[in-house]
Design a protein around this motif. Structure first.
Motif, mmCIF file in Angstrom:
data_model
loop_
_atom_site.group_PDB
_atom_site.id
_atom_site.type_symbol
_atom_site.label_atom_id
_atom_site.label_comp_id
_atom_site.label_asym_id
_atom_site.label_seq_id
_atom_site.Cartn_x
_atom_site.Cartn_y
_atom_site.Cartn_z
ATOM 1 N N LEU A 86 4.975 10.319 4.256
ATOM 2 C CA LEU A 86 6.376 10.084 3.919
ATOM 3 C C LEU A 86 6.970 11.370 3.348
ATOM 4 N N ALA A 87 8.294 11.529 3.470
ATOM 5 C CA ALA A 87 8.977 12.690 2.907
ATOM 6 C C ALA A 87 10.422 12.314 2.625
ATOM 7 N N PRO A 88 11.052 12.996 1.622
ATOM 8 C CA PRO A 88 10.460 13.936 0.672
ATOM 9 C C PRO A 88 9.830 13.181 -0.505
ATOM 10 N N ILE A 89 9.355 13.934 -1.499
ATOM 11 C CA ILE A 89 8.854 13.314 -2.729
ATOM 12 C C ILE A 89 10.057 12.999 -3.605
ATOM 13 N N ASN A 90 10.474 11.747 -3.608
ATOM 14 C CA ASN A 90 11.553 11.308 -4.501
ATOM 15 C C ASN A 90 11.314 9.837 -4.848
ATOM 16 N N ALA A 91 12.184 9.290 -5.678
ATOM 17 C CA ALA A 91 11.970 7.927 -6.169
ATOM 18 C C ALA A 91 11.963 6.911 -5.031
ATOM 19 N N ALA A 92 12.853 7.067 -4.075
ATOM 20 C CA ALA A 92 12.944 6.083 -2.981
ATOM 21 C C ALA A 92 11.661 6.059 -2.153
ATOM 22 N N THR A 93 11.159 7.235 -1.771
ATOM 23 C CA THR A 93 9.948 7.253 -0.945
ATOM 24 C C THR A 93 8.720 6.851 -1.775
ATOM 25 N N LEU A 94 8.698 7.176 -3.059
ATOM 26 C CA LEU A 94 7.580 6.738 -3.898
ATOM 27 C C LEU A 94 7.586 5.221 -4.080
ATOM 28 N N ARG A 95 8.763 4.623 -4.192
ATOM 29 C CA ARG A 95 8.820 3.152 -4.266
ATOM 30 C C ARG A 95 8.286 2.546 -2.966
ATOM 31 N N GLU A 96 8.635 3.169 -1.841
ATOM 32 C CA GLU A 96 8.122 2.697 -0.547
ATOM 33 C C GLU A 96 6.589 2.805 -0.505
ATOM 34 N N ALA A 97 6.070 3.933 -0.976
ATOM 35 C CA ALA A 97 4.612 4.142 -0.970
ATOM 36 C C ALA A 97 3.911 3.160 -1.906
ATOM 37 N N HIS A 98 4.481 2.933 -3.099
ATOM 38 C CA HIS A 98 3.901 1.960 -4.032
ATOM 39 C C HIS A 98 3.848 0.566 -3.401
ATOM 40 N N ALA A 99 4.917 0.189 -2.717
ATOM 41 C CA ALA A 99 4.953 -1.136 -2.090
ATOM 42 C C ALA A 99 3.873 -1.256 -1.016
ATOM 43 N N LEU A 100 3.646 -0.184 -0.252
ATOM 44 C CA LEU A 100 2.594 -0.191 0.767
ATOM 45 C C LEU A 100 1.219 -0.376 0.128
ATOM 46 N N VAL A 101 0.947 0.406 -0.934
ATOM 47 C CA VAL A 101 -0.362 0.320 -1.593
ATOM 48 C C VAL A 101 -0.531 -1.036 -2.274
ATOM 49 N N GLU A 102 0.563 -1.530 -2.867
ATOM 50 C CA GLU A 102 0.520 -2.812 -3.586
ATOM 51 C C GLU A 102 0.236 -3.977 -2.645
ATOM 52 N N SER A 103 0.553 -3.821 -1.373
ATOM 53 C CA SER A 103 0.324 -4.901 -0.398
ATOM 54 C C SER A 103 -1.163 -5.196 -0.225
ATOM 55 N N GLY A 104 -2.019 -4.219 -0.578
ATOM 56 C CA GLY A 104 -3.459 -4.400 -0.428
ATOM 57 C C GLY A 104 -3.925 -4.328 1.016
ATOM 58 N N ARG A 105 -3.043 -3.915 1.909
ATOM 59 C CA ARG A 105 -3.388 -3.899 3.342
ATOM 60 C C ARG A 105 -3.412 -2.486 3.918
#
Length: 344
Positions: A315-334
């Protein structure tokens, strides 16, 4: 009157659900300066791990200053503290850092050089950022906690069961264990995660929704000499106790919700170990520099084509929106492999 230089970062004041736009926000912070054995690193790429999700998870506490998360970084040394001997400005590095200090979701980041490695020269920054935390965890879990020999001739006929084989740590553990000559059994619950684990070298795949021992026996394996639990220790505890070999070893990286019945291991004289890769930095242990050494050795293994990056989503760039997206992906456990963000 001159103003101190600032940098972009992503932080939090409140611990909120990731769907809340305030859960991670863009902030401007003062650019730090290195002292002692610290490196000042210009951050090129970061990865998100379950520890980020766990630290950010909803709770009532609030922060007076923005708390910055992020414990996987690849970047370039910008400046060094006066006591540094391992790196110099311009060096490309990768590391996980310390959970006791601000994380790496910022343009610049301070880190003790003793827990930093040289970036694999064959990888770009995003590919390298996928590796440090999971590699440190897998390496310490296998070789320091489980006590597995790194010599393939010592491991002939030895079996390692990896519970949660397709995640970040499992993806590295499979590769390290195969390089050490073990037969690797991985658990996976979906076809795509089973395929990923097999592609990394797993010899057998079983499901973690059924008892382990009958599945091992069906593959001609009487017991697992070593078990590395990367997913839900409570759920798998009785299964692990049944599947571990007499005088075998179990290591977990996942905290329990309640107490474990260690008596289940007594009849087999089996041992249970914890692995937390933040321990060495947190307690400034005398062997803290081992993390520098093993990250350098990992870089050599990557550059020789023995280990490969586990980056699967960029994902790019490193900002709050993309980090929230990344957290949601990891939080899914999938997630399979690792999610990485690059560029400010």
């Amino acid at each position: 009157m001159s103003h101190a230089p600032t940098m972009k970062a992503v932080g939090l004041y409140q611990y909120l659900d990731i769907s809340n736009p305030e859960s991670l926000i863009d902030v401007e912070l003062e650019k730090p300066q290195p002292s002692g054995r610290d490196l000042l690193v210009r951050v090129h790429a970061v990865s998100v791990n379950p520890v980020d999700v766990k630290v950010r998870s909803p709770k009532s506490k609030t922060e007076q200053q923005p708390r910055v998360l992020g414990w996987d970084v690849a970047g370039v040394v910008e400046a060094t503290g006066p006591d540094c001997t391992l790196f110099q400005p311009g060096d490309e590095v990768y590391y996980a850092g310390s959970i006791e200090r601000p994380g790496g979701n910022s343009e610049y980041h301070l880190v003790d050089e003793r827990i930093v490695g040289r970036k694999p020269s064959s990888l770009n920054f995003a590919e390298a950022a996928a590796l440090p935390l999971t590699t440190l965890t897998a390496w310490e879990g296998l070789f320091d906690r489980l006590g597995i020999s790194r010599s393939p001739e010592d491991n002939t006929g030895k079996h390692l069961l990896v519970i949660g084989a397709a995640g970040g740590v499992g993806s590295i553990a499979i590769q390290l264990a195969k390089h050490a000559g073990l037969t690797v059994i991985g658990t996976a619950s979906r076809e795509e995660s089973a395929d990923w684990a097999k592609g990394l070298g797993a010899d057998h795949i079983i499901t973690h929704y059924e008892a382990f021992l009958p599945q091992l026996n069906a593959a001609g394996i009487p017991y697992a000499d070593y078990i590395f639990c990367l997913n839900n220790t409570d759920q798998h505890w009785e299964n692990m106790a049944e599947a571990v070999a007499p005088q075998g070893q179990i290591c977990s990286i996942v905290e329990t919700e309640g107490p474990l019945n260690l008596n289940l291991l007594m009849g087999k004289s089996a041992a249970f170990n914890w692995e937390l890769m933040f321990t060495r930095a947190r307690y400034q242990t005398p062997d803290m520099i081992k993390q520098h050494e093993l990250l350098n050795e990992t870089a050599d293994l990557v550059d020789r084509g023995i280990l490969r990056t586990t980056l699967t989503r960029r994902l790019a760039p490193i900002n709050a929106a993309t980090l929230r997206e990344a957290h949601a992906l990891v939080e899914s456990g999938r997630t399979i492999g690792k999610v990485v963000l690059e560029g400010f």
